[in-house]
Design an enzyme around this catalytic site. Sequence first.
Site, mmCIF file in Angstrom:
data_model
loop_
_atom_site.group_PDB
_atom_site.id
_atom_site.type_symbol
_atom_site.label_atom_id
_atom_site.label_comp_id
_atom_site.label_asym_id
_atom_site.label_seq_id
_atom_site.Cartn_x
_atom_site.Cartn_y
_atom_site.Cartn_z
ATOM 1 C CD GLU A 280 -3.284 -1.410 1.754
ATOM 2 O OE1 GLU A 280 -2.794 -0.680 2.904
ATOM 3 O OE2 GLU A 280 -4.141 -1.928 2.081
ATOM 4 C CE LYS A 354 -3.532 -6.596 6.825
ATOM 5 N NZ LYS A 354 -4.290 -6.369 6.603
ATOM 6 C CG ASP A 359 -7.302 -5.949 4.370
ATOM 7 O OD1 ASP A 359 -7.197 -6.116 5.524
ATOM 8 O OD2 ASP A 359 -7.933 -4.484 4.666
ATOM 9 C CD GLU A 381 -2.474 -7.884 11.184
ATOM 10 O OE1 GLU A 381 -0.345 -8.166 10.468
ATOM 11 O OE2 GLU A 381 -2.826 -6.964 10.577
ATOM 12 C CD GLU A 387 -9.942 -1.449 7.236
ATOM 13 O OE1 GLU A 387 -9.256 -2.774 7.706
ATOM 14 O OE2 GLU A 387 -10.099 -0.848 6.609
ATOM 15 C CD1 TRP A 535 -8.775 0.492 -3.703
ATOM 16 C CD2 TRP A 535 -6.675 -0.224 -2.655
ATOM 17 N NE1 TRP A 535 -8.046 1.948 -3.832
ATOM 18 C CE2 TRP A 535 -7.004 1.319 -2.800
ATOM 19 C CE3 TRP A 535 -6.079 -0.385 -1.800
ATOM 20 C CZ2 TRP A 535 -6.310 2.268 -1.751
ATOM 21 C CZ3 TRP A 535 -5.207 -0.080 -1.217
ATOM 22 C CH2 TRP A 535 -5.646 1.406 -1.132
#
Lengths: 674, 674
Positions: A280, A354, A359, A381, A387, A535
Amino acid sequence: MNGNEKSKMYHCWLDYQLHKKQSKEWIYGNQIYCAEDLLKEGVIQSAIDELKLFFLQHFDLSMDVVTKRPVQAHIALDVAETYGLKEGAYEMVAEDNQLLIHADSCNGILYGAFGLIQVIKRQIPVQGLKIKEEPINKIRMINHWDNSDGSIERGYAGKSIFYHNNEIIQDMGRIKDYARLLASVGINSICINNVNVHHYETQFITDIYLKDIARIAKVFETYGIRLFLSVNFAAPISLDHLENADPLNTEVREWWRKTAEHIYKVIPNLGGFLVKADSENRPGPFTYGRTHAEGANMLADAVRAYGGLVIWRCFVYNCHVDWRDRTTDRARAAYDHFIDLDGQFNDNVILQIKNGPMDFQIREPLSPLFGGLKNTNQILEFQITQEYTGQQKHICFLVPMWKECLDFDTYAKGENSRIKDIVSGNLFGNKETGIAGVVNIGDSECWSGNPMAAANLYGFGRLCWNPHLSSKEIADEWISLTLGSDKKVREVVSKILLTSRKTYEDYTVPLGIGWMVNVGHHYGPNIEGYEYSPWGTYHYADYKGIGVDRTMETGTGYVRQYLEPNRSLYENIKTCPEELLLFFHHVAYDYELKDGRTLLQYIYDVHFEGVEQVSSYQKAWKSLNGSIDQDFYNAVNEGLEIQLKDAKEWRDVVNTYFYRKTGIRDSKNRKIYE
Amino acid sequence: MNGNEKSKMYHCWLDYQLHKKQSKEWIYGNQIYCAEDLLKEGVIQSAIDELKLFFLQHFDLSMDVVTKRPVQAHIALDVAETYGLKEGAYEMVAEDNQLLIHADSCNGILYGAFGLIQVIKRQIPVQGLKIKEEPINKIRMINHWDNSDGSIERGYAGKSIFYHNNEIIQDMGRIKDYARLLASVGINSICINNVNVHHYETQFITDIYLKDIARIAKVFETYGIRLFLSVNFAAPISLDHLENADPLNTEVREWWRKTAEHIYKVIPNLGGFLVKADSENRPGPFTYGRTHAEGANMLADAVRAYGGLVIWRCFVYNCHVDWRDRTTDRARAAYDHFIDLDGQFNDNVILQIKNGPMDFQIREPLSPLFGGLKNTNQILEFQITQEYTGQQKHICFLVPMWKECLDFDTYAKGENSRIKDIVSGNLFGNKETGIAGVVNIGDSECWSGNPMAAANLYGFGRLCWNPHLSSKEIADEWISLTLGSDKKVREVVSKILLTSRKTYEDYTVPLGIGWMVNVGHHYGPNIEGYEYSPWGTYHYADYKGIGVDRTMETGTGYVRQYLEPNRSLYENIKTCPEELLLFFHHVAYDYELKDGRTLLQYIYDVHFEGVEQVSSYQKAWKSLNGSIDQDFYNAVNEGLEIQLKDAKEWRDVVNTYFYRKTGIRDSKNRKIYE
């Protein structure tokens, strides 16, 4: 310390209230025995402070600390290497006239003290007690995405408790209370700044900030928590105008070595660095044609002498994808970037992976790096901050999701090669392993914005300690510690918590499809918001169907990253777990699911049902009015109003989207807006 | 002043270059005659300064100013009320030994001076010249959306030239050059702060800022431009803690009266206030149950004594719409809010009405308030800054769009009741009328980010002055004044400019549907980005068709706001102008357009063609390499690369969106991504 001037919500699961009836049952007197030399240890002091506070507030009992073993009944704390317990573990044994907590390390005593408090608060009989508790995971870590200006990336609970206006907050009171909360669930590591390291935060490793950060480190240290810092890979350029940040450049290596030397002089107990590189738009070794192993090892060399670790994130992917390119699949990125580096990392480097390949969506398959990487330290993670899961406006208890992840069988060494066994270090024997979570707290009164969200922080800590605990056990613990042991309260809240993740998934984005959120802030529905973005987050809905074909046969081949039998399971639409159907397959709206419903009817159904569920939460919650702390009640009540309104928005936007796309009506004729 | 240290791009159409050949043809000597008392006038000085600068740079001729009429050939400036010319008008007459510019006001002389410069630059023979020029519109206004922190809302050309870091910029050099540019095209009013008046800008009307603002006002005054300020309707609360801002509250009225008294002491020539009230979360009279007439009149009473005006924006609509509610139509809002107030506004109040009923889309019908409001001062608001029209990355010459608006026949007094006749005051005899434009400039070297965008500022000014000018005339003027009179340059640039709006429309959002942009910044495609938002901006695309039914028969009834025959024209899908088809009707993809194509095929076609057009612009532009200023060439060349790339993105996203929605292929088999 934490006087009673603060609200019950502020104290979370460490809320201590006078229990008159229970006080009569306490049988170990009012003395805490502890050897004199142990008393010098900060962590032991923290344990004793906590016990004294608890006994005072819960039993109205002033505990005396004595260094000579008393004759009368007492609590005894003892540390000796001879117990043969692992770091952090403790035993608690109730004997005739003493309740002994012993451990091989001071941290064990601290956890034991919190353990005793929990036992008493949960009204478990102390007499005859014999408990051995040991943490399954070595690293139990919290990540903060706090920025020095006080903002928190993906924070939904106020401002940072560490920073304000690009300065470190001077009053350590709240930070200490935070350390207590974390230590009480066994957290032993914390990174206090955002992995996106901006201008001011790059200077954290310089004298401008180091002394203030050392003060924070000290607070955490007395609660057995090591502090980490996120660092900017390009810091040599930003801070000292080096020509580059090439990890193989001698000048750069020397810069980091000297920098580490200086940092460890100021903060000797620093855990190390957390690094987000080449992700990113962050700088990283790719700029210089170096591998991530070369980048991470360079930093690891710099901190090795001080016992420091480098935690290196695997969240590396191309965020400038052309949506027209159907061959690039963001889900593949982490594995593709890191799998060939297995075995190339220094032994004080840890890869932080992750849970899912995308995500932190409400439903993703597990990252195939787990089971893929064998000779690499790794920590898992999770994202505690919500979020994509309701931003603490919605109740979404994430423990069941995390449990699925931990229990996932990778088959890396045959059956029963579960992720929890990988991150505990048991399966591959990796030295540095564990779990990290991006935290959900800020300076809001109840820490987490919505007091129910504290259950996620609590549950995260508990799973780090013991991933074998069930979601129900964890929910029960949190409820009784936070809201008391009233049976109805426990039933109602437990039911809400344990169903809330499925409910959220139902009214938002079911079947593993992900995204469909508003761009940027990620709250609320925008079905095609990310559909043509750079993305790499697409669902490819057309007039016939929806979903991403990630099969080997006809798709992006992502499925190949899994080991058998998972690979075949996902490859075949008939065996693919339905909750992940659209993650792995592009499926026609009229495709028949196992229960006979069409895909589209399923989508309609769960959106109606999800809203109904929230409605039922609201009703159930109202039945608790008067039974629990009024502030807590009101806060959740208000949250549920927002959740219901926004769940309806999700339901209607999603259903209308698909109705407009297909013209197919709901078979049960419920209201879908045209 | 504007020395030659600045680039050609900086000077825009006031770029003066030595023309050796032409210098021999100048026949009116090197003297400017002007009566002594006139010389004291700042505006006259500006005119003389400009002439001297021009003659020096263009002819290498130092002009002397004399107050006694010379015998030899000269330029004469004369102001007398006896010429019978309206404010700002001038006559320019070439006689035997003098070129006389005369007017009834100093401003007329200034415009005449710029007029003469234009004549010479465009190589129009001076001999025998007899020109009478008068501005058709009384108010010719620029609106700035500049914030005191230096940012510009919807600005695409750098930072503000007025503010930095919440202070007024001290150096007036650039502001003076800006005043020259504006005066040269006849602008006589300017509002220098954003209609969204935030914290610091609310204080503009206090002593904290007034003196600095007075300095800016002075600069503009010497170029015949009156300064306005946007004010915060809630200023009495924000600045002086009054209990409310109710326009009928005596205390509030007195507060504004005193405030105006003070402001006019510091800036006696202030034009007045510009107000955005009850719009997009701005405060306004609705809070107190008062009408907009009551709100505006209250402010108008406060400034009346000083000849001040209150310009009150009609951009009032509900920005918290529920997308499920198909009866609310944002297009109706301005008319519904203001039509019944016709005649209720004080004569120093002016309503400022956006050209279209939505918000500066590439294609909208005209606001039915024009023709609806008869007894109300009104000015038309255009957006020069390219918020929805390519953000100065794309070439989009807006004059043709503005012309359509000005030429639109409202039929308010029968045939030929054009909008330009309403805003000129001719049709209804309203006292205060004109045109305002939200400007596209900032501190970028060429003012407008992309030097081609300067054509929009130029064209805006020219249309304010004379709305009867054609787009082609305006383009030609701008090109030859900016890039010189080379025939090929004029042809190439003119062709690009004159087709650019249709081209932009083609590859973005054709047929009047609007929006389909990314949320917030409004650049680039996001077809459903606003589809379920609270902003009232929907296209209702489903598997069968797209568009908003705004008919009386089956739709929102918006069509009713038009006068006949427009009303029937729009109501009937067969007579509705096709370029507005989807603004007024929900139309099936297979609907046959007049030329026999289906709606969907038309959408596909124009998207492919639009990109082809940009490609042809790029090719044509490259043919000018070496023929024009290299900086200008390069800047536009770079812009076209972005435009082409982004036009392709638009094409592909739009086409794929509709292909995915319908499964219908392009009849010409061009590439549409699946």
